[in-house]
Design a protein around this motif. Sequence first.
Motif: not given
Length: 195
Positions: A92-98
């Motif tokens: 992956a290039s981007i990590g997302i955490h919400t």
Amino acid sequence: TSSGRNSEMILSIGQFRPEKDHVLQLESLRVLLERHPSISCKLVLAGSCRGPSDEKRLEHLRALAVKYSIANSVEFVVNQPFSVLQELMQQASIGIHTMWNEHFGIGIVEMMAAGLVVIAHNSGGPKTDIVLPNTGFLAKTADEYAERIYDTMIMDSRKVSEIRRNAQESAKRFTDDVFAQAFERALLDLKLIGR
């Protein structure tokens, strides 16, 4: 992009629990694709289900992806061993955490250590301790997440590399060795142990 990285892959790591707010991730992807239809990307939600309530939540998320017309851009990776997560973090290039008001967020630190550009919730530990300037981005709303993702995807590759390096360096603050040394210093300062 770094060798082997898929610049179109956005990775989310976390159990399929309500507080992780995967719905916000799907809403963010919907906004991103509506605003920037030429963007090609895939959101990979990797996590575990602890039981029937989590499995029901996962089915709801799958249905929501269909409802939002983004199902072709979403992949669910469920109950896989850590080695699969490590592989995804290398791709992956981007990590997302919400998650709102996450106390710490080890998943965020793991993604930073793996060299992902992380976009985390602008609250709690990520805001105060983890995502420092030039190590990633913070967001609260689907609009903000969508724009941070888009900005990262079109960012100059040198700037992306700089953020990745800064994040990896920053993540070293949370290693077991650093913790053990800080703990020992604290005990020495309190005169609970002697040298």
